[in-house]
Enzyme design. Sequence first.
Site, mmCIF file in Angstrom:
data_model
loop_
_atom_site.group_PDB
_atom_site.id
_atom_site.type_symbol
_atom_site.label_atom_id
_atom_site.label_comp_id
_atom_site.label_asym_id
_atom_site.label_seq_id
_atom_site.Cartn_x
_atom_site.Cartn_y
_atom_site.Cartn_z
ATOM 1 N N GLY A 18 0.666 -0.975 0.085
ATOM 2 C CA GLY A 18 0.333 0.136 -0.004
ATOM 3 C C GLY A 18 0.680 0.928 -0.182
ATOM 4 N N THR A 22 3.730 -0.087 -7.399
ATOM 5 C CA THR A 22 3.254 -0.116 -8.655
ATOM 6 C C THR A 22 3.255 1.058 -9.269
ATOM 7 O OG1 THR A 22 1.570 -2.420 -7.606
ATOM 8 C CG2 THR A 22 1.639 -1.278 -9.813
ATOM 9 N N SER A 23 2.755 2.359 -8.197
ATOM 10 C CA SER A 23 2.241 3.613 -8.943
ATOM 11 C C SER A 23 4.229 3.623 -9.040
ATOM 12 C CB SER A 23 1.424 4.801 -8.240
ATOM 13 O OG SER A 23 0.502 3.619 -8.012
ATOM 14 N N ASP A 45 4.940 -9.461 -7.784
ATOM 15 C CA ASP A 45 3.314 -9.934 -7.346
ATOM 16 C C ASP A 45 2.239 -11.043 -7.459
ATOM 17 O OD1 ASP A 45 1.308 -9.446 -5.543
ATOM 18 O OD2 ASP A 45 1.214 -7.872 -4.840
ATOM 19 N N THR A 502 -7.618 1.330 -7.627
ATOM 20 C CA THR A 502 -7.542 -0.410 -7.779
ATOM 21 C C THR A 502 -7.459 -1.109 -6.766
ATOM 22 O OG1 THR A 502 -5.371 1.291 -8.888
ATOM 23 C CG2 THR A 502 -4.757 -0.798 -7.674
#
Length: 591
Positions: A18, A22-23, A45, A502
């Site tokens: 979190g 990824t971003s 992942d 997401t």
Amino acid sequence: MLFLENIPQFLFFTGKGGVGKTSLACATAIKLADEGKRVLLVSTDPASNVGQVFGITIGNTITPVIAVGHLSALEIDPQAAAQVYRDKIVGPVRGVLPAAVVSSIAEQLSGACTTEIAAFDEFTGLLTNAAILHDFDHIIFDTAPTGHTIRMLQLPGAWSGFLEDGKGDASCLGPLAGLEKQREQYHAAVAALSDPERTRMILVARAQGATLREAARTHEELAAIGFRHQYLVINGALPQSEVGSDLLAAAVWKREQAALAAMPEILRDAPTDFVPLRPFNLVGLPALRALLVSGAVENVPTQTAVSIPAVPSLASLVDGLVGSGHGLIMTMGKGGVGKTTVAAAIALELASRGYAVHLTTSDPAAHLIETLAGSLDNLTVSRIDPHAETERYRQEVMASKGKNLDAAGRALLEEDLRSPCTEEIAVFQAFSRIIREAGKKFVVMDTAPTGHTLLLLDATGSYDREIKRKMLNTSVHFTTPMMQLQDTTLTKVLIITLAETTPVLEAAGLQLDLQRAGIAPWAWIINNSLAMAKPSSALLRQRAYNELAQINEVANKYAQRWAVIPLQAQEPVGLERLQQLIHGTTPTAQL
């Protein structure tokens, strides 16, 4: 940005779930591709959402991202990789060996150990495949949350050493059959990972105590296995300019500054970058291109206000969880959505009502003790520690199977139990042991982030199928862990998410995976909602407005039961603040 200077061929983004790995990985890949570099973006992942971020289907093959020249992407799918691995081993012996032998080999290749080896095999291939290294200037890895990543990065050395010592020819014979052929590949992977001229590790954290402590632990563990040159990115920090007269924004900013001031010493010398909180959802190319570029805060849209229906409190959900006074309650979801916090709050509430409660976690990077910061009668707390459970399993096997073996046999068994496969078996056994307690008390389990949990459920399913096969022609009554999870009178799964695109998409995917396994989620909980907290800061108000569509999506499309927890001014740590989560109000919000 310091982490973008003199970039080597391999970049790894890692950190607690979190935090925005990824971003940042996607934004970095786009930036380099826009500069004309040939880039491969890889997700390791098991619950990858890279495809969701780009709005395309990627999957287990290298796929060009058409909208971005020079960029390709790959999502390592553990199940697909496992099937390819099985076919590679079983295919050549079909029609050559007796059917019973082939069937036995296939059976040995059906478990979670094979899944892990296969995914690992693909991962090391990316580090060493000459054609891939020739085709791409940079390979960027968007990794699973920390605990799973540490495990993956340890594997090249673990398997390499395991094979070097000539081990692995007993119970893991099936899964390990293909490993011997890859000895040189694993050695080359270790060399690539340990060379700072070829590999850069980027720790991603938020300006929060828990994620910074996790980053510090990750720093130490990575340094211990050869990653000494690490970069730190503090993502999503609230700019001081947004504080103004907004009491919530002021509380959040002070909380973040205090966390940064108390940053663990080991992180202070790492090259550090700050990426500010953005008002937009990080989905789609325009948003990803803007992430690493300074820009003005967007204005709040002028559309008609959107009303959220009054929602039930978390306390009302707990009323529904009580049932017969015992059972298994599992919090599941993407990393960073607050599973640990919600699990701790529910366990605390049940214990305060006089029920016996066992609060536990299967997350390798869990922080239950830190979250509770106190104790209560009727409440016991534990953690499934992979290292401790592996040692316990080894001792049990040596005491039983090794009891009547001679010295040579015991030595062979000991070697077999040093296989990295052993950890998967041990963790599954611990999981099974704990959920059996739910027949007498409440067991509240904080699970690992989605991908790791699905692998654990895969092991549970494999065990279930094996037991049912063996008991097919008997009249003996039996209950497997999977049967317990499928029993809605005993098990209630709570899907935790954030009101963002997401996390909601991943939660919906998790729900489908659970339903395919015969497990029906009981309720959804939307955590840390800005819309319910009613901020006045322009940036936070924009983010709150963006939540409304996702909240309505959960309420109207996905959830039978649901609740919303507002973003808290103070971090929900400690008994008093956790109780506030349960009994706090969640009023109707209008923006």
